[in-house]
Design an enzyme around this catalytic site. Structure first.
Site, PDB file in Angstrom:
ATOM      1  CB  SER A 115      -0.782   0.057   1.762  1.00 55.36           C
ATOM      2  OG  SER A 115      -1.584  -1.380   1.548  1.00 55.36           O
ATOM      3  CG  ASP A 138       3.048 -10.831   6.151  1.00 55.50           C
ATOM      4  OD1 ASP A 138       2.224 -10.774   7.105  1.00 55.50           O
ATOM      5  OD2 ASP A 138       2.065 -10.123   5.609  1.00 55.50           O
TER       6      ASP A 138
HETATM    7  O1  F6P Z   1      -0.035  -8.799   4.572  1.00 56.64           O
HETATM    8  C1  F6P Z   1      -0.942  -9.026   5.513  1.00 56.64           C
HETATM    9  C2  F6P Z   1      -1.909 -10.703   5.207  1.00 56.64           C
HETATM   10  O2  F6P Z   1      -2.135 -10.838   6.371  1.00 56.64           O
HETATM   11  C3  F6P Z   1      -0.790 -11.658   4.317  1.00 56.64           C
HETATM   12  O3  F6P Z   1      -0.255 -12.632   5.407  1.00 56.64           O
HETATM   13  C4  F6P Z   1      -1.725 -12.328   4.326  1.00 56.64           C
HETATM   14  O4  F6P Z   1      -1.295 -13.654   2.835  1.00 56.64           O
HETATM   15  C5  F6P Z   1      -2.981 -11.958   3.350  1.00 56.64           C
HETATM   16  O5  F6P Z   1      -2.945 -10.922   4.294  1.00 56.64           O
HETATM   17  C6  F6P Z   1      -4.306 -12.088   3.364  1.00 56.64           C
HETATM   18  O6  F6P Z   1      -4.862 -10.670   2.951  1.00 56.64           O
HETATM   19  P1  F6P Z   1      -6.491 -11.049   2.745  1.00 56.64           P
HETATM   20  O7  F6P Z   1      -6.992 -12.081   2.921  1.00 56.64           O
HETATM   21  O8  F6P Z   1      -7.170  -9.181   3.369  1.00 56.64           O
HETATM   22  O9  F6P Z   1      -6.045 -10.880   1.150  1.00 56.64           O
END
Ligand code: F6P
Length: 362
Positions: A115, A138
């Site tokens: 982002s 993360d």
């Molecule tokens: O970026 C953080 C995170 O938690 C990743 O580890 C994970 O793969 C992803 O977001 C999943 O995000 P969403 O399901 O909201 O696309």
């Protein structure tokens, strides 16, 4: 005739996957921006989607509380909403123009590396006054020791490991716990060590199924341990000596299930194995005290940076202090992987945790 001085108008948005602590940042920005500087603070809902739609919600200190009780410090998620994907850069001119249309004088964006990269492009294109605040479970944003959300997610996983340990021990089972982390293993590494895991697999370190199985056999034969806990990051690659699912390269194939099948195979079906995928539970919950503290200090400093006329900076936590770093420099080094000289990897190895065979790759 009185000249009416226009109050400075500050926008704030949350972008990317949510995490605990975002509302605490919003609270700090609103409180400090209004009380100290007498600015107008506008919340942009759903990040760039809100900008495209020219939507902005006036935020006020007392509009956010509940009969004097301020819930934002402790509340998970984001009251502004967020988007994790979008065709934002296809409509860059429209989004850039929205900053003028909404009459913003400055913008604070709270996001992870993806982002923040998008927002930085918009900032440059629109010559915005923009300050970034890092958040991600993360923990892979560079040039900062802490980000909002990581500590709560680590604690959530550690709590899950504690619960799973007793049921694993009661049934002599191997518990595979799949956690988030698409490209970086910080979440698995920190929670695995703090939660007493026996195996930690992260995207940065190659491993073998034979290595995992030998470790489980040693736990049982040498130490009499009949259960074990393995923490596996979702972005872990297929094992070097994989016998199954050679095409399983993405989180969507269920890396925890894959590891379970491989261990089942190498133990000739003798081991009783269960898989828990913690999923978005890791993104929810009440922010820990540390995340509230970091969120509040970041929000306050971001407002001060705006007041000082700064732009293109990210607030960062360094040696217990909050400082400003160049956003361009942050993005050059992000996503931040587990480092080759990581003392936590050495700690895991020293404690007898299996964490792969090889050197760290990133
Ligand atoms: O970026 C953080 C995170 O938690 C990743 O580890 C994970 O793969 C992803 O977001 C999943 O995000 P969403 O399901 O909201 O696309």
């Amino acid at each position: 005739m009185d000249i009416i001085k226009k109050r400075k108008r500050l926008g704030i948005l949350t972008s990317g996957g949510d995490c605990p602590g975002l509302n605490a940042v919003i609270r700090a920005v609103v409180n400090h921006g209004i009380s100290t500087y007498d600015w107008e603070v506008l919340g942009i809902p759903y990040a760039t989607r809100g900008l495209l739609e020219r939507k902005a919600i006036p935020l006020s200190r007392h509009g956010l509380d509940l009969r004097g009780i301020d819930p934002l410090l402790n509340m998970g998620g984001t009251i502004l909403g967020s988007i994790n994907k979008g065709n934002t850069l296809d409509r860059i001119d429209e989004i850039v123009a929205s900053y003028q249309d909404l009459q913003l004088d400055a913008l604070i964006g709270i996001g992870g590396d993806g982002s923040l990269a998008i927002l930085n492009k918009l900032r440059t294109a629109g010559n915005w006054q923009f300050i970034a605040i890092p958040k991600t479970i993360d923990n892979d944003v560079a040039l900062t020791d802490r980000v909002v959300g990581f500590d709560t997610a680590v604690n959530t996983i550690v709590d899950a490991l504690y619960r799973l340990t007793f049921t694993a021990a009661s049934h002599d089972r191997i518990m595979i716990v799949e956690v988030m982390g698409r490209s970086a293993g910080h979440l698995a590494l920190h929670s695995g060590i703090a939660g007493g895991a026996d195996v930690i697999l992260i995207p940065e370190i190659p491993y073998t199924i034979a290595g995992v199985c030998e470790h489980l056999a040693e736990l049982r034969d040498k130490w009499g341990r009949r259960f074990a806990i393995a923490v596996v990051a979702e972005g872990v690659k297929v094992a070097e000596d994989s016998s199954l699912y050679p095409s399983c390269q993405t989180p969507s194939c269920g890396i925890g299930q894959y590891i379970a099948e491989e261990i089942r195979n190498c133990s000739h079906n003798e081991l009783d194995i269960r898989v828990s995928v913690l999923g978005h539970i890791q993104r929810g919950g009440i922010p820990t005290a540390l995340d509230r503290l970091v969120a509040t200090a970041f929000g306050k400093t971001a407002v001060d940076l705006i007041a000082a006329g700064e732009t293109g900076k990210m607030v960062a936590w360094k040696n217990g202090q909050v400082e400003a770093v160049s956003l361009d420099a942050v993005l050059l080094e992000s996503p931040l992987h587990v480092a080759a000289n990581s003392s936590l990897v050495e700690t895991a190895r020293a404690l007898g945790i299996y964490i792969g065979n090889g050197a760290i790759t990133s």
